[in-house]
Design a protein around this motif. Structure first.
Motif, PDB file in Angstrom:
ATOM      1  N   GLN A  76       1.013  -1.201   0.089  1.00  0.00           N
ATOM      2  CA  GLN A  76       0.062   0.005   0.098  1.00  0.00           C
ATOM      3  C   GLN A  76       0.883   1.373  -0.035  1.00  0.00           C
ATOM      4  OE1 GLN A  76      -4.105  -1.327   2.288  1.00  0.00           O
ATOM      5  NE2 GLN A  76      -2.110  -1.567   3.544  1.00  0.00           N
ATOM      6  N   VAL A  77       1.922   1.463   0.667  1.00  0.00           N
ATOM      7  CA  VAL A  77       2.880   2.200   0.769  1.00  0.00           C
ATOM      8  C   VAL A  77       3.382   2.847  -0.681  1.00  0.00           C
ATOM      9  CG1 VAL A  77       5.109   3.038   1.630  1.00  0.00           C
ATOM     10  CG2 VAL A  77       3.486   2.258   3.065  1.00  0.00           C
ATOM     11  N   TRP A 126       2.277   2.891  -3.520  1.00  0.00           N
ATOM     12  CA  TRP A 126       1.256   3.729  -4.064  1.00  0.00           C
ATOM     13  C   TRP A 126       1.185   5.113  -3.790  1.00  0.00           C
ATOM     14  CZ3 TRP A 126      -0.795   2.148  -8.864  1.00  0.00           C
ATOM     15  CH2 TRP A 126      -0.626   0.848  -8.997  1.00  0.00           C
ATOM     16  N   PHE A 127       1.969   5.739  -3.112  1.00  0.00           N
ATOM     17  CA  PHE A 127       1.948   6.957  -2.322  1.00  0.00           C
ATOM     18  C   PHE A 127       2.290   7.950  -3.128  1.00  0.00           C
ATOM     19  CE2 PHE A 127       2.454   6.820   2.799  1.00  0.00           C
ATOM     20  CZ  PHE A 127       1.040   6.254   2.574  1.00  0.00           C
ATOM     21  N   ALA A 128       3.334   7.588  -4.144  1.00  0.00           N
ATOM     22  CA  ALA A 128       3.694   8.710  -5.150  1.00  0.00           C
ATOM     23  C   ALA A 128       3.230   8.226  -6.512  1.00  0.00           C
ATOM     24  CB  ALA A 128       5.283   9.214  -5.041  1.00  0.00           C
ATOM     25  N   THR A 172       7.098   5.319  -6.997  1.00  0.00           N
ATOM     26  CA  THR A 172       7.379   5.697  -5.543  1.00  0.00           C
ATOM     27  C   THR A 172       8.763   5.243  -4.888  1.00  0.00           C
ATOM     28  OG1 THR A 172       4.940   5.593  -5.214  1.00  0.00           O
ATOM     29  CG2 THR A 172       6.310   5.176  -3.124  1.00  0.00           C
ATOM     30  N   SER A 194      11.264   7.897  -3.741  1.00  0.00           N
ATOM     31  CA  SER A 194      11.667   7.546  -2.246  1.00  0.00           C
ATOM     32  C   SER A 194      13.418   7.461  -2.174  1.00  0.00           C
ATOM     33  CB  SER A 194      10.927   6.287  -1.881  1.00  0.00           C
ATOM     34  OG  SER A 194       9.672   6.660  -1.728  1.00  0.00           O
ATOM     35  N   ASP A 232      -5.841   0.214   4.033  1.00  0.00           N
ATOM     36  CA  ASP A 232      -5.057   1.244   3.339  1.00  0.00           C
ATOM     37  C   ASP A 232      -5.411   2.715   3.916  1.00  0.00           C
ATOM     38  OD1 ASP A 232      -7.586   1.684   2.271  1.00  0.00           O
ATOM     39  OD2 ASP A 232      -6.993   1.118   0.219  1.00  0.00           O
ATOM     40  N   LEU A 278      -3.143   4.616   6.446  1.00  0.00           N
ATOM     41  CA  LEU A 278      -1.877   5.318   6.167  1.00  0.00           C
ATOM     42  C   LEU A 278      -2.072   6.709   5.601  1.00  0.00           C
ATOM     43  CD1 LEU A 278      -0.342   2.363   3.865  1.00  0.00           C
ATOM     44  CD2 LEU A 278       0.380   3.087   6.115  1.00  0.00           C
ATOM     45  N   LEU A 300       0.559   9.995   4.413  1.00  0.00           N
ATOM     46  CA  LEU A 300       0.668   9.874   3.104  1.00  0.00           C
ATOM     47  C   LEU A 300       1.556  11.349   2.972  1.00  0.00           C
ATOM     48  CD1 LEU A 300       0.216   9.745   0.311  1.00  0.00           C
ATOM     49  CD2 LEU A 300      -2.097  10.383   0.341  1.00  0.00           C
ATOM     50  N   VAL A 338       5.101  11.352   3.758  1.00  0.00           N
ATOM     51  CA  VAL A 338       6.047  10.858   2.781  1.00  0.00           C
ATOM     52  C   VAL A 338       6.237  11.753   1.559  1.00  0.00           C
ATOM     53  CG1 VAL A 338       6.114   8.831   1.242  1.00  0.00           C
ATOM     54  CG2 VAL A 338       5.409   8.426   3.450  1.00  0.00           C
ATOM     55  N   VAL A 339       5.084  12.042   0.849  1.00  0.00           N
ATOM     56  CA  VAL A 339       5.275  13.054  -0.023  1.00  0.00           C
ATOM     57  C   VAL A 339       6.249  14.349   0.182  1.00  0.00           C
ATOM     58  CG1 VAL A 339       4.063  14.434  -1.780  1.00  0.00           C
ATOM     59  CG2 VAL A 339       3.305  12.175  -0.972  1.00  0.00           C
TER      60      VAL A 339
END
Length: 306
Positions: free
Chosen positions: A56-57, A59-61, A67, A71, A117, A120, A124, A127-128
């Motif tokens: 799931q992480v 798909w953050f970016a 991602t 990252s 999900d 998170l 989000l 992270v971004v």
């Protein structure tokens, strides 16, 4: 102050509302009924839960490859800035954000939270933001100002369009139910048309089916965790009301039907759509009567040699 004061104020309103409800069960008890974070996960849960969160992480970016790439660039840049940055404040901000992110992810991995999900969403933006801070430092150190830096920004925007379009059309495996409950409204309408007091044995559909049946449904919907428990209690039910067993079409229902049949129930498929089926369950005494009538009719009306 900007972070904690609104948070504390919001929690105070939530607690006040919980008290004002005047219900014997608190909001916290309801929240932990199916999602109890008070235990550490077992050893056999470590790897599956880690994979679930990483999926799931990823798909953050955007797409997972995007991602991972961003990252990696962002983390490398942040580490270099921590080593070479003369000013204290930017490094402190990076450390605070990274510490919060690491602690949040470890907490949700090692405590028995559900791997939803939506859990998170609070990190989000963190992270971004960390990725953006790393990329910004690279821009300052290696690209500089002017056309080249603006061009790099446009490349990043264009690179995100593919995943943005996929997300807008529901083509990424996050958010919502991924179509698992398509048609549940029609299924509920079918059950709502049954007589008052109809019994619905619901193992899989839970509150979603309850929502579409309606808050004032005149049906009796019950949950049983295993086929054995369902059969044992169903045999004790003396009511002659119709009984139905809704099942998602993609689950293995055979153990449940076999247990019911061994106990004398006669499951009959009465409804089907693309995602769900419904079995009507005839209790043992009535099932035997139906079989007896059917056998005698066939005996009187069967052709010679049958």
């Amino acid at each position: 102050g900007r972070f904690f004061l609104p948070l504390v104020f919001g929690l105070a309103l939530l607690l006040a509302w919980d008290v004002a409800r005047g219900q014997p069960v608190s909001l916290w008890a309801l929240a932990t009924a199916h999602n109890d974070p008070r235990r550490l996960i077992r050893s056999d849960e470590l790897w599956p839960r880690l994979l679930a969160w990483l999926h799931q992480v990823g798909w953050f970016a955007g797409f997972p490859a995007v991602t991972v790439g961003l990252s990696g660039v962002g983390i490398t840049a942040l580490l270099r800035r921590m080593l070479h940055q003369a000013r204290y404040r930017p490094v402190l901000i990076d450390l605070l954000l990274a510490t919060y992110l690491t602690g949040y992810l470890l907490l949700h991995w090692l405590l028995a939270f559900d791997t939803y999900d939506r859990y998170l969403l609070p990190v989000l933006l963190v992270v971004v933001l960390l990725i953006a801070r790393g990329l910004d430092w690279i821009g300052e150190q290696w690209i500089g100002a002017g056309r080249l830096r603006r061009f790099a920004g446009k490349v990043l925007i264009i690179g995100s369009l593919g995943s943005a379009l996929a997300a807008s059309f529901g083509q990424i495996p996050l958010g919502g139910d991924q179509g698992r409950h398509t048609g549940i409204d029609a299924l509920a309408a079918y059950l709502n048309a049954k007589p008052v007091g109809t019994i619905i044995y619901d193992h899989w559909l839970g509150w979603e089916l309850g929502y579409y049946l309606g808050a004032w449904s005149d049906k009796r919907r019950v949950y049983y965790p295993t086929p054995a428990v369902l059969v044992a209690d169903a045999l004790l039910q003396p009511d002659a009301a119709p009984r139905y067993f809704p099942v998602p079409a993609d689950v293995v229902v055979r153990p449940w039907l076999e247990a019911l049949a061994l106990a004398g129930f006669a499951p009959t498929l009465t409804y089907r759509n693309a995602r769900f089926v419904i079995y009507e369950l005839t209790p043992p005494s009535r099932a035997a009567a139906v079989l007896s009538v059917g056998s005698s009719w066939r005996g009187r009306n069967a052709p010679c040699g049958d």
